[in-house]
Design a protein around this motif. Sequence first.
Motif, PDB file in Angstrom:
ATOM      1  N   LYS A 241       0.937  -1.326  -0.207  1.00 16.89           N
ATOM      2  CA  LYS A 241       0.380   0.102   0.150  1.00 16.89           C
ATOM      3  C   LYS A 241       1.295   1.014  -0.116  1.00 16.89           C
ATOM      4  O   LYS A 241       0.328   2.280  -0.853  1.00 16.89           O
ATOM      5  CB  LYS A 241      -0.757  -0.183   1.279  1.00 16.89           C
ATOM      6  CG  LYS A 241      -1.890  -0.523   1.277  1.00 16.89           C
ATOM      7  CD  LYS A 241      -2.899  -1.251   2.149  1.00 16.89           C
ATOM      8  CE  LYS A 241      -2.506  -1.269   3.470  1.00 16.89           C
ATOM      9  NZ  LYS A 241      -3.205  -1.788   5.135  1.00 16.89           N
TER      10      LYS A 241
ATOM     11  N   TRP B  65       2.201   1.945  -3.716  1.00 22.77           N
ATOM     12  CA  TRP B  65       1.112   2.080  -4.161  1.00 22.77           C
ATOM     13  C   TRP B  65       0.990   3.906  -3.903  1.00 22.77           C
ATOM     14  O   TRP B  65       1.310   4.532  -5.489  1.00 22.77           O
ATOM     15  CB  TRP B  65      -0.167   1.411  -4.163  1.00 22.77           C
ATOM     16  CG  TRP B  65      -0.899   1.988  -5.121  1.00 22.77           C
ATOM     17  CD1 TRP B  65      -1.992   2.540  -4.704  1.00 22.77           C
ATOM     18  CD2 TRP B  65      -0.840   1.620  -6.844  1.00 22.77           C
ATOM     19  NE1 TRP B  65      -2.942   3.199  -6.245  1.00 22.77           N
ATOM     20  CE2 TRP B  65      -2.396   2.669  -7.240  1.00 22.77           C
ATOM     21  CE3 TRP B  65       0.190   1.780  -7.703  1.00 22.77           C
ATOM     22  CZ2 TRP B  65      -2.172   2.666  -8.621  1.00 22.77           C
ATOM     23  CZ3 TRP B  65       0.045   2.322  -9.644  1.00 22.77           C
ATOM     24  CH2 TRP B  65      -1.389   2.504  -9.576  1.00 22.77           C
TER      25      TRP B  65
ATOM     26  N   THR C 292      -8.140   0.063  -5.383  1.00 20.82           N
ATOM     27  CA  THR C 292      -7.541   0.751  -4.650  1.00 20.82           C
ATOM     28  C   THR C 292      -6.939   1.563  -4.760  1.00 20.82           C
ATOM     29  O   THR C 292      -5.599   3.025  -4.296  1.00 20.82           O
ATOM     30  CB  THR C 292      -6.368  -0.012  -6.268  1.00 20.82           C
ATOM     31  OG1 THR C 292      -6.590   0.475  -6.885  1.00 20.82           O
ATOM     32  CG2 THR C 292      -5.404  -1.395  -6.098  1.00 20.82           C
TER      33      THR C 292
ATOM     34  N   GLY D 297       5.904   0.212  -6.189  1.00 23.61           N
ATOM     35  CA  GLY D 297       5.230   0.667  -6.975  1.00 23.61           C
ATOM     36  C   GLY D 297       5.338   0.740  -8.577  1.00 23.61           C
ATOM     37  O   GLY D 297       4.133   1.208  -8.692  1.00 23.61           O
TER      38      GLY D 297
ATOM     39  N   MET E  49       3.569  -2.151  -9.752  1.00 27.12           N
ATOM     40  CA  MET E  49       2.433  -2.592  -9.472  1.00 27.12           C
ATOM     41  C   MET E  49       1.400  -1.575 -11.020  1.00 27.12           C
ATOM     42  O   MET E  49       0.319  -1.707 -11.460  1.00 27.12           O
ATOM     43  CB  MET E  49       1.676  -1.759  -8.276  1.00 27.12           C
ATOM     44  CG  MET E  49       2.508  -2.842  -7.231  1.00 27.12           C
ATOM     45  SD  MET E  49       2.174  -2.342  -5.256  1.00 27.12           S
ATOM     46  CE  MET E  49       0.369  -1.775  -5.282  1.00 27.12           C
ATOM     47  N   ALA E  50       2.219   0.031 -11.709  1.00 25.98           N
ATOM     48  CA  ALA E  50       1.642   0.650 -12.171  1.00 25.98           C
ATOM     49  C   ALA E  50       1.920   0.512 -13.307  1.00 25.98           C
ATOM     50  O   ALA E  50       1.153   0.310 -14.737  1.00 25.98           O
ATOM     51  CB  ALA E  50       2.484   2.251 -12.231  1.00 25.98           C
TER      52      ALA E  50
ATOM     53  N   ALA F 178      -2.552  -1.979  -9.644  1.00 29.44           N
ATOM     54  CA  ALA F 178      -1.936  -1.966  -8.408  1.00 29.44           C
ATOM     55  C   ALA F 178      -3.175  -3.573  -8.023  1.00 29.44           C
ATOM     56  O   ALA F 178      -3.225  -3.996  -6.716  1.00 29.44           O
ATOM     57  CB  ALA F 178      -2.075  -0.846  -7.832  1.00 29.44           C
ATOM     58  N   ASP F 179      -4.651  -3.687  -9.052  1.00 30.78           N
ATOM     59  CA  ASP F 179      -4.726  -4.774  -8.342  1.00 30.78           C
ATOM     60  C   ASP F 179      -4.143  -6.459  -8.794  1.00 30.78           C
ATOM     61  O   ASP F 179      -4.687  -7.246  -8.165  1.00 30.78           O
ATOM     62  CB  ASP F 179      -6.003  -4.769  -8.950  1.00 30.78           C
ATOM     63  CG  ASP F 179      -6.741  -5.512 -10.578  1.00 30.78           C
ATOM     64  OD1 ASP F 179      -5.581  -4.544 -10.991  1.00 30.78           O
ATOM     65  OD2 ASP F 179      -7.513  -4.801 -11.251  1.00 30.78           O
TER      66      ASP F 179
ATOM     67  N   TRP G 276       2.083  -6.522  -7.608  1.00 26.60           N
ATOM     68  CA  TRP G 276       2.978  -5.978  -5.490  1.00 26.60           C
ATOM     69  C   TRP G 276       4.180  -6.631  -5.845  1.00 26.60           C
ATOM     70  O   TRP G 276       5.030  -6.281  -5.439  1.00 26.60           O
ATOM     71  CB  TRP G 276       1.573  -6.855  -5.107  1.00 26.60           C
ATOM     72  CG  TRP G 276       0.153  -6.870  -4.946  1.00 26.60           C
ATOM     73  CD1 TRP G 276      -0.290  -5.107  -5.560  1.00 26.60           C
ATOM     74  CD2 TRP G 276      -0.474  -6.935  -4.602  1.00 26.60           C
ATOM     75  NE1 TRP G 276      -1.049  -6.027  -5.918  1.00 26.60           N
ATOM     76  CE2 TRP G 276      -1.219  -6.834  -4.656  1.00 26.60           C
ATOM     77  CE3 TRP G 276      -0.526  -8.821  -3.276  1.00 26.60           C
ATOM     78  CZ2 TRP G 276      -2.972  -7.076  -4.198  1.00 26.60           C
ATOM     79  CZ3 TRP G 276      -1.923  -8.769  -3.061  1.00 26.60           C
ATOM     80  CH2 TRP G 276      -2.906  -8.452  -3.087  1.00 26.60           C
TER      81      TRP G 276
END
Length: 496
Positions: A49, A52, A76, A97, A100-101, A105-106, A111
């Motif tokens: 988290k 992100w 997210t 992050g 995730m981008a 992110a989901d 992750w």
Amino acid sequence: MPSVVLAPRLRRHLAWLTPLGVTLLAAALRFWNLAHPHAIVFDETYYVKEGWTQWVLGYPAKWPDDANERFAAGETDIFLDKPAFIVHPPLGKFFIGAGMALFGADSSFGWRVAVAVFGTATVLVLYFLARTVSGSTAVATAAAGMLAIDGLGIVMSRVALLDGILTFFVVLAVWFVALDRAGHASRLAAAVVWPDDGRPLMWGPVLWNRPWLLAAGAAAGAATGVKWSGVWTLAGLGLYVVVSDALTRRRLGIWLWPTDAAFRQGVVSFLLMVPAAAVVYVTTWTGWFLTDGGYNRQSRDTALASFVHNHLAMYGSASSITSAHSYASPAWQWPLLMRPTSMWAHSTENGVDGCAGGERGCLEILYSMPNPLLWYAAVAASVWLLARVLIHGEGRYAPVLVAIGSGWLPWLIYAERTVFQFYTIVVWPFMLIALAVAMRALATHPDPHRRRTGRRLVVVFAVVAVLLAVAWYPLWSAMQVPFWFYRLHNWLPGWV
């Protein structure tokens, strides 16, 4: 004649095929089923988290209390408009992050993909480090190969924690210092100008052209930008560079070699390493500087004053983490491997989701457990290598021992702080170099009888290590296994 031509060609092919093959093996074991489990495990609750919001906002933000389940379900964007107080610098979370981008992110693959990339790259860098310090392709292949198939390396590449990224930069920094050492003595000797009148040489030359030290400082700065413990690597390597230079000057016959190394070349080495580290470290805070919303960003009149104030608050918090944890393991326990860390576990009843585990059902677990045979052998080999360096003067291995000491000894000072066995991932690659060097010593003993025996022992050891890796891999990758299979691996009381 053909064989004469083939041998150099084969060596050239092996020079890149061997590290490539070991790295691909490491990638396969780390990326396979990386998205499982689709749940925020262990300290991913912080770094996923925070990673992100670090990417989206430039600084970590707070989340609702029930954010883990909602985030895993795809919500997210539910972070709050308040900054989160953090105890680790931003760089590692920025990389998390970025993954995730790139993949969403989901996505639980998103992750963890950055950590898997760095974990795989660590195997490759370890290969080159081991070859640099040992001069042996066999030692390099053994060290990197053992890390490729080992559980601690695999699990710390499969969970979105900072330690695997930290390890990459630490190994990189040590490799750069080893590269500097490889040519420093000859460069120093070539630069010495001896007095014509036979007087002793009081002072030696001061060398500024040491680009590998600059690179080592930058890598150590990046390590510190992931976790503050990276600064111990910078300090240890800096001390090593000065001591190594002093011993080289003594061998060359420089009269005032301690002073020469400490206060002349030592100052230059400091200026090459530390400012580079500082620049890289401060750069990792770019998002915090360029935005106004970061924690403590507006706490003082200037950004620099706020930066210092925030760091004091971070240190006060990080140094006083003493909350009880069922998997806590103080640093003195680490060589004994008394309490490895379970990152995540999920049990399933018999007959549910394909479970055929009998009465106790099935279990999936991410268990950051090193291969026990490799671990205990590597601990013994590290002690052996220390003796070799101290007694026989094999200084080329000193950077390996410095890295082990820098990654372990400082934690002994923080005896009350909550720490975990998986922190040893930072020293594990260097312990494996020690083990690979010990294996080569067994296999190349001068006495023919002991050499034959040593080679047999090495072969048996390697076979057993691989078989154990196969037996443990289901517990390193969260595969569903019968509960009785899991219990077969609980060899010691703390291994649960």
